[in-house]
Design an enzyme around this catalytic site. Sequence first.
Site, short mmCIF file in Angstrom:
data_model
loop_
_atom_site.label_atom_id
_atom_site.label_comp_id
_atom_site.label_asym_id
_atom_site.label_seq_id
_atom_site.Cartn_x
_atom_site.Cartn_y
_atom_site.Cartn_z
N ASP A 28 0.81 -1.23 0.00
CA ASP A 28 0.00 0.00 0.00
C ASP A 28 0.83 1.27 0.00
O ASP A 28 0.42 2.30 -0.51
CB ASP A 28 -0.94 0.01 1.21
CG ASP A 28 -0.21 0.26 2.52
OD1 ASP A 28 0.62 -0.60 2.91
OD2 ASP A 28 -0.45 1.29 3.16
N ASP A 37 5.71 0.31 3.21
CA ASP A 37 5.90 -0.90 3.99
C ASP A 37 5.74 -2.12 3.10
O ASP A 37 5.71 -2.01 1.88
CB ASP A 37 4.92 -0.92 5.16
CG ASP A 37 3.48 -0.66 4.71
OD1 ASP A 37 3.16 -0.99 3.55
OD2 ASP A 37 2.68 -0.12 5.49
N TYR A 84 -5.52 1.20 9.10
CA TYR A 84 -6.68 1.42 8.22
C TYR A 84 -7.96 1.05 8.96
O TYR A 84 -8.70 0.15 8.55
CB TYR A 84 -6.53 0.62 6.93
CG TYR A 84 -5.42 1.14 6.05
CD1 TYR A 84 -5.55 2.35 5.36
CD2 TYR A 84 -4.22 0.46 5.94
CE1 TYR A 84 -4.53 2.85 4.59
CE2 TYR A 84 -3.18 0.95 5.17
CZ TYR A 84 -3.34 2.15 4.49
OH TYR A 84 -2.33 2.65 3.73
N GLU A 119 6.00 9.74 2.95
CA GLU A 119 5.62 8.40 2.48
C GLU A 119 4.65 8.47 1.30
O GLU A 119 3.63 9.15 1.37
CB GLU A 119 4.99 7.59 3.61
CG GLU A 119 4.75 6.14 3.25
CD GLU A 119 4.35 5.29 4.43
OE1 GLU A 119 4.52 4.06 4.36
OE2 GLU A 119 3.85 5.85 5.44
#
Length: 521
Positions: A89, A92, A254, A494
């Site tokens: 995603d 990571d 999430y 990120e």
Amino acid sequence: LCVRVLLVSFVVAHALAPSACSATSFFAAGASRPRHDYRDALSKSILFFEGQRSGRLPPEQRASWRGDSGVSDGAAAGEEVDLEGGYYDAGDNVKFGFPMAFTATMLAWSVVEFGEHMPPGERRHAAGAVRWATDYLLKTLAHPGVIFMQASRSPRIAPLHVGDPWKDHECWERPEDMDTVRTVYNVSAARPGSEVAGETAAALAAASMVFRDDDPEYAETLLASARSAFEFADTYKGAYSDDTDLRAGGCPFYCDFNGYQDELLWGAAWLRRASKDDTFLQYIQNNGKTLGAEDNTNEFGWDNKHAGLNVLVSKEFIEGEALFLQSFKDYADSFICTLIPESSSPHITYTPGGMIYRPGGSNMQHVTAISFLLLTYAKYLSKSSHTVNCGDISVGPETLQLLAKKQIDYLLGDNPMKMSYMVGYGDRYPQRIHHRASSLPSIRDHPELIACKEGTPYFKSSGSNPNPLIGAVVGGPGEDDAYEDDRADFRKSEPTTYINAPLVGVLAYFVGNPDPGNSRH
């Protein structure tokens, strides 16, 4: 620890002072600057997804510094479970099903709505990016009564994500070297996850439209699977965040803050768009109020679909095909008015440099997703006599296009930092993004194992990432327009797949229409 929280518990509504940011000054700012190379940015925004791939990489892989990874994903749930593929995603090595499905939906919508403006090669690459996600999503539905999310072999399951997020975030290692547990989480009839199943239905339905002409058999498979996913979501209603075990695996990364109701409508809306089946139109009409279609917030993203739902559904009303859907246009207008500085509505916040801003980090997800809705709604309006009614002012499609252009030009370099927030675009862009694979030596240049904690020195290094993740858009600056290019500041540095997915459509639009006001739609 990377916590990408989309705040939905409240709506920030700061009015812009007209003297500081009138519509005229707001849209005109930067008009005299050189035109951006939207085609180059589009190409790179699509290439980004190849750097996020999990699984065995194909021979045509262009991000050559990546290698195979996660090839045994799913094994933790049983030998017969194959969950290889899909996308990591963000920076990571976890595959979260909810944001991945939203990524697929937005990539597909980008191609469906603006694919005509893509050069043929880029449309092919964009469709390939969609398919890499949908091939994985189909695997999550491959077992009878199953949509895989997390490890379980009980009947009626649906995957939430693959990989233990807590153990993954303790390590700084390449996906090719992963030695953390690849836990498979799932929802079931007894432990429902309507938001994941509903978003999976939306993704597969939208993607079926991408492949309808070039691969009709695959398109039919996608549409049939979308129907199955939606039936699961609607039959077993509930949010995965309400289950203690699933919440422990998915939160705070999430969490479903916004509830599952919007995903049910969103899935139904995409099935209606893709299939033209009146059953889904009736579902929307009968359940819109109950499931909160009128909920109005000035955001759109992986957790909150209301604004996108209203824009999508309003298309049929605007085209005169379903007049009973007028309320959805009213809701869409209400959302748009929160973005217009001169309207009387409470407004979203803009930074001094003109960027749409919401607190919580990873702000570029709001910039790209809202810009996509602005252009999509403008497209629908431009084919009719409709405008946006914002109280004492009426707003036409050109205003929406100019607002979106302002946002994207900011992202590409027209900002107080005078830098692009897309890696590889322009002369100045982020060098130290928060991304494991990008920041560690590539498997090609350093084939020896770099274990979990052995990557820490690379994380702490002040040097540039050795593998530029071309096309990656970082979270971006804060409310003061400042960006420090700090790898440790994941809220700003990120990249995520759901930042880039709507951006693909936005950039495609500007490839075909670089000067809003003189555009072909």
